[in-house]
Design an enzyme around this catalytic site. Sequence first.
Site, PDB file in Angstrom:
ATOM      1  N   HIS A 107       0.809  -1.220   0.000  1.00 49.07           N
ATOM      2  CA  HIS A 107       0.000   0.000   0.000  1.00 49.07           C
ATOM      3  C   HIS A 107       0.846   1.276   0.000  1.00 49.07           C
ATOM      4  O   HIS A 107       0.292   2.378  -0.109  1.00 49.07           O
ATOM      5  CB  HIS A 107      -0.940   0.007   1.218  1.00 49.07           C
ATOM      6  CG  HIS A 107      -2.248   0.667   0.939  1.00 49.07           C
ATOM      7  ND1 HIS A 107      -2.435   1.572  -0.104  1.00 49.07           N
ATOM      8  CD2 HIS A 107      -3.459   0.570   1.545  1.00 49.07           C
ATOM      9  CE1 HIS A 107      -3.690   1.986  -0.114  1.00 49.07           C
ATOM     10  NE2 HIS A 107      -4.345   1.397   0.884  1.00 49.07           N
ATOM     11  N   ASP A 112      -2.459   1.609  -4.768  1.00 43.23           N
ATOM     12  CA  ASP A 112      -3.729   1.926  -4.120  1.00 43.23           C
ATOM     13  C   ASP A 112      -4.814   0.993  -4.643  1.00 43.23           C
ATOM     14  O   ASP A 112      -4.603   0.209  -5.578  1.00 43.23           O
ATOM     15  CB  ASP A 112      -4.113   3.391  -4.351  1.00 43.23           C
ATOM     16  CG  ASP A 112      -4.123   3.768  -5.832  1.00 43.23           C
ATOM     17  OD1 ASP A 112      -4.591   2.954  -6.645  1.00 43.23           O
ATOM     18  OD2 ASP A 112      -3.663   4.882  -6.166  1.00 43.23           O
TER      19      ASP A 112
END
Length: 499
Positions: A469, A473
Amino acid sequence: MLARGIFQKRSCCRSGNVFFFCRRLPTSTAEPTEMKPPAVAHFSSAAPTPVKSMFDSSYKLYNHKVHYFSTSAAALEPVDNIIDIPLAQTGEGIAECELLKWFVKEGDEVEEYQPLCEVQSDKATIEITSRYQGKVVQFLHVPGDIVKVGQTLLSISVDDSQVPSDVGEPSPTSHPIESSNESSELRETQEGETLTTPAVRNLAKQHGIDLNDVPGTGKHGRVQKEDVLNYVASVINKPALVNPTSVKPTLEPEQVFRPMADESLYQDKTLPIRGYQRAMVKSMTAAATIPHFHYIEEINCDELGKLKDGFQKQNSDPNIKFTFLPLLIKSLSMALTKHPLLNSTFNLEKYEVNLKGSHNIGIAMATQVGLVVPNIKNVQSLSILEITKELARLQKLAKENKLNPEDIRGGTITLSNIGAIGGKSGSPLINVPEAAIIALGRTQKVACFGDDGKVYPVSLMTANIAADHRILDGATVAQFCNEWKKLIEKPELILLHTR
Protein backbone atom coordinates in the site's frame (compact mmCIF):
# COMPACT_ATOMS: atom_id res chain seq x y z
CA MET A 1 58.09 -29.92 26.90
CA LEU A 2 56.62 -26.89 25.10
CA ALA A 3 58.86 -25.70 22.30
CA ARG A 4 58.57 -22.61 20.07
CA GLY A 5 59.60 -24.35 16.91
CA ILE A 6 59.89 -27.69 15.20
CA PHE A 7 63.00 -29.62 16.09
CA GLN A 8 64.96 -31.93 13.86
CA LYS A 9 66.08 -35.13 15.54
CA ARG A 10 69.14 -37.13 14.81
CA SER A 11 70.29 -40.23 16.62
CA CYS A 12 73.54 -41.92 17.35
CA CYS A 13 74.19 -45.01 19.39
CA ARG A 14 76.73 -45.31 22.14
CA SER A 15 76.80 -48.20 24.58
CA GLY A 16 73.36 -49.28 23.41
CA ASN A 17 71.72 -46.00 24.36
CA VAL A 18 69.80 -43.66 22.10
CA PHE A 19 70.63 -39.96 22.14
CA PHE A 20 68.68 -37.09 20.59
CA PHE A 21 70.32 -34.02 19.09
CA CYS A 22 67.93 -31.17 18.40
CA ARG A 23 68.39 -28.10 16.24
CA ARG A 24 65.88 -25.29 16.32
CA LEU A 25 64.40 -24.36 12.94
CA PRO A 26 63.62 -20.70 12.18
CA THR A 27 60.70 -19.62 14.33
CA SER A 28 59.02 -17.94 11.35
CA THR A 29 58.27 -21.34 9.79
CA ALA A 30 56.37 -22.98 12.63
CA GLU A 31 53.82 -22.47 15.32
CA PRO A 32 54.17 -23.55 18.98
CA THR A 33 53.38 -27.18 19.52
CA GLU A 34 53.65 -29.72 22.25
CA MET A 35 56.47 -32.28 22.00
CA LYS A 36 56.19 -35.64 23.72
CA PRO A 37 59.18 -37.97 24.25
CA PRO A 38 58.87 -41.26 22.36
CA ALA A 39 59.24 -44.71 23.76
CA VAL A 40 61.15 -46.01 20.75
CA ALA A 41 63.20 -43.93 18.38
CA HIS A 42 62.10 -44.68 14.85
CA PHE A 43 63.06 -42.12 12.23
CA SER A 44 61.82 -41.31 8.77
CA SER A 45 61.82 -38.43 6.31
CA ALA A 46 58.49 -37.20 5.05
CA ALA A 47 57.02 -34.82 2.55
CA PRO A 48 55.57 -31.54 3.83
CA THR A 49 53.04 -32.15 6.61
CA PRO A 50 50.53 -29.92 8.37
CA VAL A 51 51.84 -28.32 11.54
CA LYS A 52 49.15 -27.58 14.12
CA SER A 53 49.38 -24.78 16.62
CA MET A 54 47.93 -25.31 20.08
CA PHE A 55 46.65 -21.75 20.03
CA ASP A 56 45.52 -21.33 16.43
CA SER A 57 42.80 -23.05 14.40
CA SER A 58 44.75 -22.84 11.14
CA TYR A 59 47.55 -24.93 9.73
CA LYS A 60 50.44 -24.51 7.32
CA LEU A 61 52.18 -26.67 4.77
CA TYR A 62 55.92 -26.18 4.67
CA ASN A 63 58.25 -26.86 1.78
CA HIS A 64 61.15 -28.08 3.92
CA LYS A 65 61.43 -31.73 4.92
CA VAL A 66 61.30 -32.59 8.58
CA HIS A 67 62.21 -35.74 10.47
CA TYR A 68 59.60 -37.33 12.67
CA PHE A 69 59.56 -40.38 14.85
CA SER A 70 56.96 -42.90 15.92
CA THR A 71 56.51 -45.24 18.83
CA SER A 72 55.30 -47.93 16.40
CA ALA A 73 57.65 -50.61 15.20
CA ALA A 74 56.08 -50.47 11.74
CA ALA A 75 57.80 -48.51 8.99
CA LEU A 76 56.34 -45.06 8.50
CA GLU A 77 55.07 -44.03 5.08
CA PRO A 78 55.48 -40.52 3.71
CA VAL A 79 52.48 -38.25 4.31
CA ASP A 80 51.02 -36.54 1.21
CA ASN A 81 49.98 -32.89 1.11
CA ILE A 82 46.66 -32.29 2.80
CA ILE A 83 44.28 -29.78 1.24
CA ASP A 84 41.23 -28.49 3.10
CA ILE A 85 38.11 -28.10 0.94
CA PRO A 86 36.01 -25.25 2.38
CA LEU A 87 32.38 -24.39 1.77
CA ALA A 88 32.59 -21.75 -0.92
CA GLN A 89 30.24 -18.81 -1.32
CA THR A 90 27.20 -20.38 -2.99
CA GLY A 91 25.32 -17.14 -3.61
CA GLU A 92 24.94 -13.53 -2.66
CA GLY A 93 24.05 -13.11 1.00
CA ILE A 94 24.53 -16.81 1.82
CA ALA A 95 26.40 -17.22 5.13
CA GLU A 96 25.79 -20.91 5.86
CA CYS A 97 24.39 -24.10 4.35
CA GLU A 98 23.06 -27.41 5.59
CA LEU A 99 25.06 -30.48 4.54
CA LEU A 100 22.55 -32.86 2.98
CA LYS A 101 24.67 -35.84 1.92
CA TRP A 102 28.11 -37.03 0.90
CA PHE A 103 28.75 -38.56 -2.52
CA VAL A 104 32.11 -40.00 -1.45
CA LYS A 105 33.52 -41.90 1.54
CA GLU A 106 36.71 -41.52 3.53
CA GLY A 107 39.50 -43.26 1.61
CA ASP A 108 37.88 -42.80 -1.81
CA GLU A 109 39.95 -41.58 -4.75
CA VAL A 110 38.36 -38.50 -6.31
CA GLU A 111 38.87 -36.84 -9.67
CA GLU A 112 38.92 -33.16 -10.49
CA TYR A 113 35.37 -31.70 -10.76
CA GLN A 114 33.88 -34.83 -9.20
CA PRO A 115 30.86 -34.09 -6.95
CA LEU A 116 31.78 -34.38 -3.29
CA CYS A 117 28.62 -33.46 -1.43
CA GLU A 118 25.28 -31.72 -1.65
CA VAL A 119 24.42 -28.68 0.48
CA GLN A 120 21.32 -26.57 0.82
CA SER A 121 21.11 -22.87 1.55
CA ASP A 122 17.94 -20.93 2.18
CA LYS A 123 17.80 -20.25 -1.57
CA ALA A 124 18.86 -23.40 -3.43
CA THR A 125 20.47 -26.84 -3.35
CA ILE A 126 24.05 -26.98 -4.65
CA GLU A 127 26.57 -29.72 -5.40
CA ILE A 128 30.12 -29.07 -4.19
CA THR A 129 32.76 -30.44 -6.57
CA SER A 130 36.46 -31.11 -6.07
CA ARG A 131 39.11 -28.80 -7.46
CA TYR A 132 41.74 -31.48 -6.99
CA GLN A 133 42.52 -35.07 -7.80
CA GLY A 134 43.42 -37.04 -4.72
CA LYS A 135 42.19 -39.17 -1.84
CA VAL A 136 39.58 -38.27 0.77
CA VAL A 137 41.30 -38.16 4.16
CA GLN A 138 38.68 -36.93 6.61
CA PHE A 139 35.19 -35.48 6.85
CA LEU A 140 34.75 -32.51 9.16
CA HIS A 141 30.95 -32.60 9.10
CA VAL A 142 28.12 -35.11 8.84
CA PRO A 143 24.77 -34.77 7.04
CA GLY A 144 22.49 -32.47 8.97
CA ASP A 145 25.26 -30.14 10.13
CA ILE A 146 25.06 -26.40 9.48
CA VAL A 147 28.33 -25.32 7.84
CA LYS A 148 29.31 -21.68 7.60
CA VAL A 149 30.83 -20.32 4.40
CA GLY A 150 34.59 -20.74 4.58
CA GLN A 151 34.56 -23.63 7.03
CA THR A 152 36.25 -26.85 5.98
CA LEU A 153 33.97 -29.58 4.65
CA LEU A 154 36.59 -32.28 4.16
CA SER A 155 40.30 -32.80 3.59
CA ILE A 156 41.91 -34.38 0.55
CA SER A 157 45.42 -35.78 0.16
CA VAL A 158 47.05 -34.62 -3.09
CA ASP A 159 50.43 -34.83 -4.74
CA ASP A 160 53.01 -32.00 -4.75
CA SER A 161 52.00 -30.72 -8.18
CA GLN A 162 48.53 -29.72 -6.94
CA VAL A 163 49.58 -27.84 -3.80
CA PRO A 164 48.50 -24.18 -4.16
CA SER A 165 51.28 -21.61 -4.14
CA ASP A 166 49.72 -19.77 -1.21
CA VAL A 167 49.26 -22.86 0.97
CA GLY A 168 51.90 -21.60 3.35
CA GLU A 169 49.62 -18.79 4.49
CA PRO A 170 47.22 -19.61 7.30
CA SER A 171 43.54 -19.80 6.48
CA PRO A 172 41.37 -18.19 9.14
CA THR A 173 38.46 -20.50 8.41
CA SER A 174 40.19 -23.82 7.86
CA HIS A 175 40.17 -26.64 10.38
CA PRO A 176 43.35 -28.62 11.06
CA ILE A 177 43.75 -32.29 10.34
CA GLU A 178 45.21 -33.91 13.42
CA SER A 179 47.94 -36.45 12.90
CA SER A 180 47.25 -38.52 16.00
CA ASN A 181 44.37 -39.84 18.05
CA GLU A 182 45.59 -37.81 21.02
CA SER A 183 45.33 -34.54 19.09
CA SER A 184 41.87 -35.41 17.83
CA GLU A 185 40.75 -36.31 21.33
CA LEU A 186 42.15 -33.04 22.65
CA ARG A 187 40.11 -31.07 20.12
CA GLU A 188 36.91 -32.94 20.95
CA THR A 189 37.48 -32.60 24.68
CA GLN A 190 37.90 -28.87 24.32
CA GLU A 191 34.57 -28.72 22.51
CA GLY A 192 32.91 -30.63 25.35
CA GLU A 193 31.74 -33.45 23.11
CA THR A 194 31.85 -37.19 23.48
CA LEU A 195 34.96 -38.75 21.95
CA THR A 196 33.95 -40.43 18.70
CA THR A 197 34.18 -40.11 14.92
CA PRO A 198 31.79 -38.26 12.56
CA ALA A 199 30.55 -41.58 11.19
CA VAL A 200 29.55 -42.76 14.66
CA ARG A 201 27.87 -39.43 15.37
CA ASN A 202 25.83 -39.83 12.20
CA LEU A 203 24.86 -43.39 13.20
CA ALA A 204 23.74 -42.19 16.63
CA LYS A 205 21.77 -39.38 15.01
CA GLN A 206 19.95 -41.83 12.73
CA HIS A 207 18.83 -43.84 15.77
CA GLY A 208 17.99 -40.79 17.88
CA ILE A 209 20.67 -41.67 20.42
CA ASP A 210 22.34 -39.22 22.81
CA LEU A 211 26.03 -40.18 22.73
CA ASN A 212 26.41 -39.07 26.35
CA ASP A 213 24.27 -42.07 27.32
CA VAL A 214 26.39 -44.60 25.41
CA PRO A 215 29.28 -46.23 27.35
CA GLY A 216 32.44 -45.99 25.27
CA THR A 217 34.77 -49.00 25.13
CA GLY A 218 37.49 -47.34 23.04
CA LYS A 219 40.63 -45.57 24.17
CA HIS A 220 39.94 -42.79 26.68
CA GLY A 221 36.26 -43.73 26.63
CA ARG A 222 35.85 -43.21 22.90
CA VAL A 223 32.42 -44.32 21.65
CA GLN A 224 32.74 -46.79 18.78
CA LYS A 225 30.25 -48.04 16.23
CA GLU A 226 29.76 -51.30 18.14
CA ASP A 227 28.94 -49.34 21.30
CA VAL A 228 26.08 -47.52 19.56
CA LEU A 229 24.69 -50.72 18.02
CA ASN A 230 24.88 -52.56 21.35
CA TYR A 231 23.11 -49.67 23.07
CA VAL A 232 20.34 -49.70 20.46
CA ALA A 233 19.90 -53.46 20.91
CA SER A 234 19.72 -53.11 24.68
CA VAL A 235 17.07 -50.39 24.42
CA ILE A 236 14.91 -52.48 22.10
CA ASN A 237 15.22 -55.57 24.32
CA LYS A 238 14.65 -53.65 27.55
CA PRO A 239 12.37 -50.74 26.81
CA ALA A 240 11.29 -50.40 30.43
CA LEU A 241 14.83 -49.50 31.51
CA VAL A 242 15.14 -46.63 29.09
CA ASN A 243 14.85 -43.08 30.31
CA PRO A 244 12.52 -41.48 27.73
CA THR A 245 14.24 -38.12 28.10
CA SER A 246 17.51 -39.62 26.92
CA VAL A 247 16.05 -40.45 23.51
CA LYS A 248 15.88 -37.49 21.17
CA PRO A 249 12.80 -37.84 18.96
CA THR A 250 13.22 -37.19 15.25
CA LEU A 251 10.69 -36.02 12.65
CA GLU A 252 9.46 -39.63 12.44
CA PRO A 253 9.54 -40.88 16.04
CA GLU A 254 7.94 -44.19 15.18
CA GLN A 255 11.14 -45.13 13.35
CA VAL A 256 13.40 -44.54 16.37
CA PHE A 257 12.25 -47.26 18.76
CA ARG A 258 9.06 -49.06 17.97
CA PRO A 259 8.29 -49.99 21.64
CA MET A 260 8.32 -46.25 22.48
CA ALA A 261 6.67 -44.97 19.31
CA ASP A 262 3.26 -44.23 20.86
CA GLU A 263 4.75 -42.40 23.85
CA SER A 264 7.11 -40.32 21.73
CA LEU A 265 4.18 -38.91 19.75
CA TYR A 266 3.21 -36.92 22.83
CA GLN A 267 6.67 -35.72 23.82
CA ASP A 268 7.95 -32.19 23.27
CA LYS A 269 10.13 -31.81 20.19
CA THR A 270 12.52 -29.21 18.85
CA LEU A 271 12.60 -28.92 15.07
CA PRO A 272 15.40 -26.96 13.38
CA ILE A 273 14.50 -24.29 10.81
CA ARG A 274 16.74 -24.85 7.79
CA GLY A 275 16.96 -24.49 4.03
CA TYR A 276 13.94 -22.99 2.31
CA GLN A 277 12.18 -22.62 5.66
CA ARG A 278 14.84 -20.11 6.70
CA ALA A 279 14.20 -18.13 3.54
CA MET A 280 10.51 -18.06 4.40
CA VAL A 281 11.29 -16.82 7.92
CA LYS A 282 13.39 -13.96 6.53
CA SER A 283 10.91 -13.04 3.80
CA MET A 284 7.85 -13.12 6.05
CA THR A 285 9.64 -11.15 8.76
CA ALA A 286 10.41 -8.49 6.17
CA ALA A 287 6.82 -8.65 4.90
CA ALA A 288 5.61 -7.68 8.38
CA THR A 289 7.13 -4.23 7.81
CA ILE A 290 5.02 -3.66 4.66
CA PRO A 291 1.50 -2.19 4.89
CA HIS A 292 -0.65 -4.75 3.06
CA PHE A 293 -4.09 -4.40 1.61
CA HIS A 294 -6.11 -7.18 -0.04
CA TYR A 295 -8.36 -7.12 -3.08
CA ILE A 296 -10.60 -10.16 -3.64
CA GLU A 297 -12.39 -11.08 -6.86
CA GLU A 298 -14.25 -14.11 -8.22
CA ILE A 299 -13.41 -15.20 -11.77
CA ASN A 300 -15.45 -17.38 -14.12
CA CYS A 301 -13.19 -20.14 -15.49
CA ASP A 302 -15.67 -21.95 -17.76
CA GLU A 303 -14.12 -20.78 -21.04
CA LEU A 304 -10.61 -21.20 -19.70
CA GLY A 305 -11.43 -24.83 -18.88
CA LYS A 306 -12.65 -25.45 -22.42
CA LEU A 307 -9.45 -24.01 -23.88
CA LYS A 308 -7.34 -26.12 -21.54
CA ASP A 309 -9.22 -29.29 -22.48
CA GLY A 310 -8.78 -28.45 -26.17
CA PHE A 311 -5.02 -28.09 -25.72
CA GLN A 312 -4.86 -31.42 -23.95
CA LYS A 313 -6.82 -33.23 -26.68
CA GLN A 314 -4.41 -31.96 -29.33
CA ASN A 315 -1.38 -32.80 -27.20
CA SER A 316 0.80 -35.60 -28.58
CA ASP A 317 3.61 -35.28 -26.03
CA PRO A 318 3.06 -37.64 -23.05
CA ASN A 319 5.50 -35.60 -20.95
CA ILE A 320 3.32 -32.47 -21.15
CA LYS A 321 0.12 -32.05 -19.18
CA PHE A 322 -1.90 -28.87 -19.72
CA THR A 323 -3.46 -27.23 -16.66
CA PHE A 324 -5.04 -23.89 -15.82
CA LEU A 325 -1.80 -22.50 -14.42
CA PRO A 326 0.17 -21.79 -17.66
CA LEU A 327 -2.85 -19.94 -19.05
CA LEU A 328 -3.19 -17.95 -15.84
CA ILE A 329 0.51 -17.09 -15.93
CA LYS A 330 0.39 -15.88 -19.53
CA SER A 331 -2.77 -13.83 -18.97
CA LEU A 332 -1.21 -12.32 -15.84
CA SER A 333 1.81 -11.20 -17.86
CA MET A 334 -0.45 -9.55 -20.44
CA ALA A 335 -2.30 -7.68 -17.67
CA LEU A 336 1.00 -6.53 -16.18
CA THR A 337 1.92 -4.99 -19.53
CA LYS A 338 -0.94 -2.52 -19.10
CA HIS A 339 -0.40 -2.08 -15.34
CA PRO A 340 3.39 -2.27 -14.78
CA LEU A 341 3.25 -0.81 -11.27
CA LEU A 342 2.32 -4.24 -9.91
CA ASN A 343 5.54 -5.60 -11.45
CA SER A 344 7.85 -3.36 -9.45
CA THR A 345 9.96 -2.97 -6.30
CA PHE A 346 10.08 -0.08 -3.84
CA ASN A 347 13.30 1.52 -2.57
CA LEU A 348 12.40 3.06 0.79
CA GLU A 349 15.75 4.78 1.27
CA LYS A 350 15.53 6.70 -2.00
CA TYR A 351 11.74 6.83 -2.25
CA GLU A 352 11.91 5.30 -5.70
CA VAL A 353 9.79 2.73 -7.50
CA ASN A 354 11.69 0.44 -9.87
CA LEU A 355 9.49 -0.85 -12.68
CA LYS A 356 10.72 -4.26 -13.84
CA GLY A 357 10.86 -4.77 -17.59
CA SER A 358 10.86 -8.58 -17.38
CA HIS A 359 7.87 -10.50 -16.08
CA ASN A 360 9.59 -13.11 -13.90
CA ILE A 361 6.51 -14.71 -12.39
CA GLY A 362 7.19 -16.78 -9.26
CA ILE A 363 5.15 -19.88 -8.46
CA ALA A 364 4.94 -20.85 -4.77
CA MET A 365 5.59 -24.59 -4.41
CA ALA A 366 5.22 -26.69 -1.27
CA THR A 367 8.05 -29.23 -0.97
CA GLN A 368 9.19 -31.69 1.69
CA VAL A 369 11.88 -29.21 2.77
CA GLY A 370 9.65 -26.14 2.89
CA LEU A 371 8.00 -23.51 0.72
CA VAL A 372 10.05 -22.38 -2.28
CA VAL A 373 9.23 -19.82 -4.99
CA PRO A 374 11.06 -20.43 -8.28
CA ASN A 375 10.12 -18.11 -11.11
CA ILE A 376 9.56 -18.39 -14.85
CA LYS A 377 11.78 -15.82 -16.54
CA ASN A 378 10.55 -13.42 -19.25
CA VAL A 379 6.99 -14.70 -19.43
CA GLN A 380 6.10 -11.76 -21.69
CA SER A 381 8.21 -13.38 -24.44
CA LEU A 382 7.09 -17.01 -23.97
CA SER A 383 4.28 -18.95 -25.59
CA ILE A 384 1.78 -20.94 -23.53
CA LEU A 385 3.54 -24.16 -24.57
CA GLU A 386 6.94 -22.79 -23.48
CA ILE A 387 5.47 -21.71 -20.15
CA THR A 388 3.99 -25.18 -19.67
CA LYS A 389 7.36 -26.86 -20.25
CA GLU A 390 9.24 -24.45 -18.00
CA LEU A 391 6.67 -24.87 -15.23
CA ALA A 392 7.00 -28.65 -15.45
CA ARG A 393 10.81 -28.36 -15.23
CA LEU A 394 10.66 -26.20 -12.11
CA GLN A 395 8.10 -28.46 -10.45
CA LYS A 396 10.27 -31.51 -11.10
CA LEU A 397 13.40 -29.84 -9.69
CA ALA A 398 11.50 -28.57 -6.65
CA LYS A 399 10.18 -32.07 -5.92
CA GLU A 400 13.72 -33.47 -6.14
CA ASN A 401 15.15 -30.57 -4.10
CA LYS A 402 17.51 -29.64 -6.94
CA LEU A 403 16.50 -26.10 -7.85
CA ASN A 404 19.35 -23.86 -8.98
CA PRO A 405 19.92 -20.41 -7.44
CA GLU A 406 19.10 -18.85 -10.82
CA ASP A 407 15.67 -20.52 -10.77
CA ILE A 408 14.81 -18.73 -7.52
CA ARG A 409 16.57 -15.40 -8.01
CA GLY A 410 14.97 -12.37 -9.65
CA GLY A 411 11.21 -12.84 -9.23
CA THR A 412 9.00 -9.80 -9.85
CA ILE A 413 5.51 -11.01 -8.79
CA THR A 414 4.24 -14.25 -7.22
CA LEU A 415 1.31 -16.60 -7.81
CA SER A 416 0.32 -18.91 -4.94
CA ASN A 417 -1.97 -21.63 -6.24
CA ILE A 418 -3.29 -22.74 -2.88
CA GLY A 419 -6.36 -24.16 -4.58
CA ALA A 420 -4.24 -27.05 -5.91
CA ILE A 421 -4.01 -28.30 -2.31
CA GLY A 422 -7.37 -27.10 -1.02
CA GLY A 423 -9.03 -23.99 0.20
CA LYS A 424 -11.41 -21.51 -1.35
CA SER A 425 -9.34 -18.45 -0.55
CA GLY A 426 -6.22 -17.29 1.29
CA SER A 427 -4.65 -14.02 2.43
CA PRO A 428 -1.06 -14.13 1.20
CA LEU A 429 1.88 -12.04 2.40
CA ILE A 430 4.09 -10.25 -0.10
CA ASN A 431 7.29 -12.00 -1.15
CA VAL A 432 9.77 -9.19 -0.44
CA PRO A 433 11.01 -7.18 -2.38
CA GLU A 434 8.08 -7.64 -4.76
CA ALA A 435 5.07 -5.31 -4.68
CA ALA A 436 2.24 -7.85 -5.04
CA ILE A 437 1.29 -11.50 -4.63
CA ILE A 438 -1.84 -13.36 -5.77
CA ALA A 439 -3.41 -16.36 -4.01
CA LEU A 440 -5.66 -18.53 -6.19
CA GLY A 441 -8.34 -20.66 -4.54
CA ARG A 442 -9.72 -23.88 -5.91
CA THR A 443 -12.15 -23.76 -8.83
CA GLN A 444 -15.58 -25.01 -7.83
CA LYS A 445 -18.99 -25.30 -9.42
CA VAL A 446 -21.52 -22.90 -7.97
CA ALA A 447 -25.03 -21.76 -8.96
CA CYS A 448 -25.15 -18.32 -10.57
CA PHE A 449 -27.90 -16.28 -12.19
CA GLY A 450 -27.52 -15.59 -15.89
CA ASP A 451 -28.62 -12.47 -17.77
CA ASP A 452 -31.92 -14.19 -18.53
CA GLY A 453 -32.66 -14.70 -14.85
CA LYS A 454 -32.09 -18.44 -14.94
CA VAL A 455 -29.66 -20.33 -12.69
CA TYR A 456 -26.60 -21.91 -14.30
CA PRO A 457 -23.63 -23.89 -12.92
CA VAL A 458 -20.45 -21.80 -13.16
CA SER A 459 -16.81 -22.69 -12.39
CA LEU A 460 -15.68 -19.90 -10.07
CA MET A 461 -12.17 -19.26 -8.80
CA THR A 462 -11.38 -16.79 -6.02
CA ALA A 463 -8.30 -14.57 -6.47
CA ASN A 464 -6.92 -12.65 -3.47
CA ILE A 465 -4.40 -9.96 -4.43
CA ALA A 466 -2.14 -8.63 -1.66
CA ALA A 467 -0.42 -5.34 -2.56
CA ASP A 468 2.14 -2.98 -1.04
CA HIS A 469 0.00 0.00 0.00
CA ARG A 470 3.01 2.32 0.00
CA ILE A 471 3.05 2.35 -3.81
CA LEU A 472 -0.23 0.70 -4.85
CA ASP A 473 -3.73 1.93 -4.12
CA GLY A 474 -7.07 0.17 -4.39
CA ALA A 475 -8.02 1.73 -7.72
CA THR A 476 -4.78 0.61 -9.42
CA VAL A 477 -5.15 -2.95 -8.19
CA ALA A 478 -8.84 -3.06 -9.15
CA GLN A 479 -8.07 -1.89 -12.70
CA PHE A 480 -5.34 -4.49 -13.01
CA CYS A 481 -7.62 -7.24 -11.71
CA ASN A 482 -10.40 -6.26 -14.12
CA GLU A 483 -7.98 -6.55 -17.05
CA TRP A 484 -6.70 -9.93 -15.87
CA LYS A 485 -10.23 -11.20 -15.21
CA LYS A 486 -11.32 -10.22 -18.74
CA LEU A 487 -8.43 -12.23 -20.26
CA ILE A 488 -9.30 -15.29 -18.15
CA GLU A 489 -13.03 -15.20 -18.81
CA LYS A 490 -12.45 -14.60 -22.55
CA PRO A 491 -9.26 -16.56 -23.26
CA GLU A 492 -9.54 -15.96 -27.00
CA LEU A 493 -8.18 -12.48 -26.17
CA ILE A 494 -4.98 -14.16 -24.98
CA LEU A 495 -4.50 -15.69 -28.41
CA LEU A 496 -5.49 -12.45 -30.11
CA HIS A 497 -2.88 -10.36 -28.31
CA THR A 498 -0.08 -12.96 -28.02
CA ARG A 499 3.04 -11.86 -29.84
